[in-house]
Scaffold this motif. Structure first.
Motif, PDB file in Angstrom:
ATOM      1  N   PHE A  70     -32.195  89.779  43.151  1.00 26.35           N
ATOM      2  CA  PHE A  70     -33.398  90.584  42.956  1.00 26.35           C
ATOM      3  C   PHE A  70     -34.027  90.302  41.602  1.00 26.35           C
ATOM      4  N   SER A  71     -33.173  90.092  40.579  1.00 28.68           N
ATOM      5  CA  SER A  71     -33.697  89.833  39.233  1.00 28.68           C
ATOM      6  C   SER A  71     -34.360  88.467  39.128  1.00 28.68           C
ATOM      7  N   ILE A  72     -33.935  87.530  39.963  1.00 23.36           N
ATOM      8  CA  ILE A  72     -34.465  86.169  39.897  1.00 23.36           C
ATOM      9  C   ILE A  72     -35.607  85.976  40.888  1.00 23.36           C
ATOM     10  N   ASP A  73     -35.352  86.267  42.166  1.00 20.99           N
ATOM     11  CA  ASP A  73     -36.272  85.875  43.232  1.00 20.99           C
ATOM     12  C   ASP A  73     -37.474  86.787  43.375  1.00 20.99           C
ATOM     13  N   ALA A  74     -37.303  88.076  43.075  1.00 23.14           N
ATOM     14  CA  ALA A  74     -38.379  89.025  43.368  1.00 23.14           C
ATOM     15  C   ALA A  74     -39.622  88.770  42.521  1.00 23.14           C
ATOM     16  N   TYR A  75     -39.431  88.311  41.283  1.00 21.06           N
ATOM     17  CA  TYR A  75     -40.608  88.170  40.428  1.00 21.06           C
ATOM     18  C   TYR A  75     -41.175  86.744  40.398  1.00 21.06           C
ATOM     19  N   LEU A  76     -40.570  85.812  41.144  1.00 23.49           N
ATOM     20  CA  LEU A  76     -41.100  84.444  41.174  1.00 23.49           C
ATOM     21  C   LEU A  76     -42.550  84.385  41.649  1.00 23.49           C
ATOM     22  N   PRO A  77     -42.928  85.126  42.722  1.00 26.51           N
ATOM     23  CA  PRO A  77     -44.344  85.073  43.142  1.00 26.51           C
ATOM     24  C   PRO A  77     -45.307  85.662  42.118  1.00 26.51           C
ATOM     25  N   ALA A  78     -44.781  86.392  41.123  1.00 29.35           N
ATOM     26  CA  ALA A  78     -45.646  87.049  40.136  1.00 29.35           C
ATOM     27  C   ALA A  78     -45.881  86.192  38.899  1.00 29.35           C
ATOM     28  N   PHE A  79     -45.352  84.976  38.864  1.00 34.86           N
ATOM     29  CA  PHE A  79     -45.510  84.139  37.669  1.00 34.86           C
ATOM     30  C   PHE A  79     -46.983  83.985  37.241  1.00 34.86           C
ATOM     31  N   PRO A  80     -47.899  83.652  38.161  1.00 36.02           N
ATOM     32  CA  PRO A  80     -49.296  83.506  37.727  1.00 36.02           C
ATOM     33  C   PRO A  80     -49.873  84.790  37.133  1.00 36.02           C
ATOM     34  N   GLN A  81     -49.532  85.957  37.725  1.00 36.00           N
ATOM     35  CA  GLN A  81     -50.052  87.227  37.221  1.00 36.00           C
ATOM     36  C   GLN A  81     -49.452  87.566  35.858  1.00 36.00           C
ATOM     37  N   ILE A  82     -48.148  87.300  35.676  1.00 37.92           N
ATOM     38  CA  ILE A  82     -47.517  87.541  34.377  1.00 37.92           C
ATOM     39  C   ILE A  82     -48.156  86.652  33.313  1.00 37.92           C
ATOM     40  N   ARG A  83     -48.374  85.406  33.670  1.00 45.34           N
ATOM     41  CA  ARG A  83     -48.982  84.455  32.733  1.00 45.34           C
ATOM     42  C   ARG A  83     -50.372  84.931  32.299  1.00 45.34           C
ATOM     43  N   ALA A  84     -51.151  85.421  33.246  1.00 46.07           N
ATOM     44  CA  ALA A  84     -52.515  85.848  32.922  1.00 46.07           C
ATOM     45  C   ALA A  84     -52.518  87.138  32.103  1.00 46.07           C
ATOM     46  N   GLU A  85     -51.713  88.121  32.486  1.00 46.76           N
ATOM     47  CA  GLU A  85     -51.764  89.420  31.811  1.00 46.76           C
ATOM     48  C   GLU A  85     -51.163  89.371  30.417  1.00 46.76           C
ATOM     49  N   LEU A  86     -50.081  88.593  30.240  1.00 54.35           N
ATOM     50  CA  LEU A  86     -49.428  88.531  28.936  1.00 54.35           C
ATOM     51  C   LEU A  86     -49.937  87.368  28.085  1.00 54.35           C
ATOM     52  N   HIS A  87     -50.945  86.637  28.580  1.00 56.68           N
ATOM     53  CA  HIS A  87     -51.546  85.516  27.851  1.00 56.68           C
ATOM     54  C   HIS A  87     -50.467  84.511  27.421  1.00 56.68           C
ATOM     55  N   ALA A  88     -49.625  84.144  28.375  1.00 54.38           N
ATOM     56  CA  ALA A  88     -48.515  83.244  28.109  1.00 54.38           C
ATOM     57  C   ALA A  88     -48.765  81.890  28.757  1.00 54.38           C
ATOM     58  N   THR A  89     -48.075  80.878  28.271  1.00 51.90           N
ATOM     59  CA  THR A  89     -48.155  79.558  28.879  1.00 51.90           C
ATOM     60  C   THR A  89     -47.193  79.484  30.065  1.00 51.90           C
ATOM     61  N   PRO A  90     -47.396  78.526  30.967  1.00 53.38           N
ATOM     62  CA  PRO A  90     -46.439  78.383  32.085  1.00 53.38           C
ATOM     63  C   PRO A  90     -45.001  78.195  31.626  1.00 53.38           C
ATOM     64  N   ILE A  91     -44.800  77.437  30.541  1.00 59.39           N
ATOM     65  CA  ILE A  91     -43.441  77.216  30.030  1.00 59.39           C
ATOM     66  C   ILE A  91     -42.837  78.526  29.524  1.00 59.39           C
ATOM     67  N   GLU A  92     -43.643  79.349  28.840  1.00 57.71           N
ATOM     68  CA  GLU A  92     -43.133  80.624  28.323  1.00 57.71           C
ATOM     69  C   GLU A  92     -42.698  81.546  29.458  1.00 57.71           C
ATOM     70  N   VAL A  93     -43.449  81.563  30.538  1.00 57.01           N
ATOM     71  CA  VAL A  93     -43.061  82.389  31.688  1.00 57.01           C
ATOM     72  C   VAL A  93     -41.814  81.814  32.340  1.00 57.01           C
ATOM     73  N   GLN A  94     -41.734  80.486  32.470  1.00 60.10           N
ATOM     74  CA  GLN A  94     -40.541  79.863  33.027  1.00 60.10           C
ATOM     75  C   GLN A  94     -39.309  80.196  32.174  1.00 60.10           C
ATOM     76  N   GLN A  95     -39.521  80.345  30.867  1.00 60.33           N
ATOM     77  CA  GLN A  95     -38.397  80.634  29.977  1.00 60.33           C
ATOM     78  C   GLN A  95     -37.868  82.053  30.140  1.00 60.33           C
ATOM     79  N   THR A  96     -38.638  82.949  30.766  1.00 67.00           N
ATOM     80  CA  THR A  96     -38.078  84.272  31.079  1.00 67.00           C
ATOM     81  C   THR A  96     -36.927  84.127  32.070  1.00 67.00           C
TER      82      THR A  96
END
Length: 431
Positions: free
Chosen positions: A47-73
């Motif tokens: 749940f901690s890994i798979d559930a938020y994978l589809p949200a990567f683009p939204q996390i990137r946009a809202e937190l003003h992060a780069t794709p690598i920074e989101v991948q590093q979460t």
């Protein structure tokens, strides 16, 4: 001078008995109930890994992060998981299985709520680390609980039952995550996981038994821990047997970690369509665990593991051959995952128990070391291998084939080494 006299007897205060606090009563579970509870604890990881994978683009946009920074979460979570999973078993050997799980659930709940409230990607890293250091307790301690209570065949059956129930999580997590992101936002994913943790904590408090009695607990001191970890990590057979399950997991996790890039780019799928990958993957895990459950007691572990490798090798052969000659397409690109996970689930119970039995007096610590090896390799896959291969489905197929072939080599090496040791023991006894 008069002799001293005894003082008169004084009335004594009445002794009021103080009732001792009643010990917390545990409602004992059946084998199926225990398997369900341990599987629910193991689900925290998926749940901690798979559930938020589809949200990567939204996390990137809202937190003003780069794709690598989101991948590093994800990488931060996996590294924290790998580091702490090395200690869950040793802590449970010293302080009890139940206590470690309850404390871990509290820490995980705090970290999950923090993820939902994170105002920057850097805060998200911190709370993901809190999740990582606590999420592995259920997996590690659950294996030790099963081996505390059950013998070989019964333990294999219960472990496969846990896998069957647990396999629901990777299937529904990305689907639920995609729906939640579509209807609400990415923070709601972590809030829902926080509610799940609270409910799970209540059930563990009421029903999780303590299977490590005080007289069997091991000392938690640097010298004993150093000796235990030294014995385990210096064991050639441990590395070979733990490597089998770790490499099989790496072959599976390669596709999971690559999904946010591979599914949109290569197959044109959106956040709500991740089920195309996860349903066949988890169906294979479930049915493979069911097959392992039915085979337990009828075949020895070695023959059961050979059957599992037969399915895995067939899956990687088809996957590589298809993508050499044809472009990625549904369902052929995702179908081999069913057979790969089916085979790996048949292998997992036997390989896991064989490693645990190398050091029966510190099974909790051995379970920790097993999970550490698997998770550390998973973190390397998520942080290094998946980003390198995720833009090409053929590259992913070749990467998975490499992990499966290495796993087979580890198993064959362990078998040869054990036979050689037995032969040397017999010849030594003859002399």
């Amino acid at each position: 001078m008069l002799p001293p006299t005894e003082p008169p007897d004084l009335p004594k205060d009445p002794v009021i008995p103080v009732p001792l606090p009643k010990p917390h009563k545990i409602a004992m579970l059946s084998a199926g109930g225990l398997a369900t509870l341990l599987a629910a604890l193991s689900m925290l990881g998926p749940f901690s890994i798979d559930a938020y994978l589809p949200a990567f683009p939204q996390i990137r946009a809202e937190l003003h992060a780069t794709p690598i920074e989101v991948q590093q979460t994800l990488t931060a979570y996996m590294l924290a998981f790998a580091g702490m999973v090395l200690w869950h078993g040793a802590l449970s050997d010293a302080f009890g299985r139940r206590n470690v799980i309850l404390v871990a659930l509290v820490v995980f709940g705090i970290g999950t709520f923090g993820c939902a409230a994170a105002s920057s990607v850097h805060y998200l890293w911190v709370f993901r680390i809190m999740q990582g250091v606590s999420a592995g307790a259920g997996v590690v301690v659950g294996r030790a609980i099963i081996r505390d209570l059950y013998s070989d065949t019964a333990a294999a059956r219960l472990l496969s039952m846990v896998t069957m129930i647990f396999s629901i999580a990777p299937a529904i997590a990305p689907v639920l995550g995609g729906w939640i992101v579509t209807w609400f936002d990415w923070r709601a994913i972590f809030l829902a996981l926080c509610v799940y943790t609270i409910v799970l904590g209540w059930f563990c408090w009421k029903h999780l038994p303590e299977t490590m009695p005080m007289e069997k607990r091991q000392p938690f001191n640097p010298r004993f821990l150093a000796e235990s970890y030294g014995a385990i990590f210096s064991s050639f057979l441990f590395h070979m047997k733990a490597g089998v399950t770790a490499l099989n997991f790496a072959g599976l996790f390669l596709y999971i970690a690559a999904a946010p890039v591979m599914l949109p780019e290569s197959l044109g799928l959106g956040p709500s369509e991740f089920a195309w990958l996860f349903v066949p993957t988890v169906s294979g895990i479930f049915l493979g665990a069911l097959a392992a459950n039915r085979l337990a007691g009828k075949l020895d572990f070695a023959r059961q593991i050979r059957i599992g490798f037969f399915f895995m090798l067939g899956a990687i052969a088809f996957n590589v051959a298809y993508h050499i000659f044809l472009p990625p397409a549904l369902p052929w690109t995702v179908a081999p995952m069913f057979f790969f996970t089916f085979g790996s689930s048949i292998i997992a119970p036997g390989a896991t128990l064989l490693a645990l039995d190398l050091f029966p007096h510190i099974r909790g610590t051995v379970a920790s070391c097993q999970s550490f090896v698997s998770t550390l390799l998973g973190a390397i896959v998520a942080g290094v291998v998946a980003p390198l291969l995720s833009h090409s489905v053929l590259a992913l197929a070749l990467g998975q084939a490499g992990f499966a072939l290495l796993s087979l080599a580890f198993w064959a090496t362990a078998r040869r080494y054990r036979r050689r040791m037995l032969k040397m023991g017999r010849s030594g006894a003859g002399r």
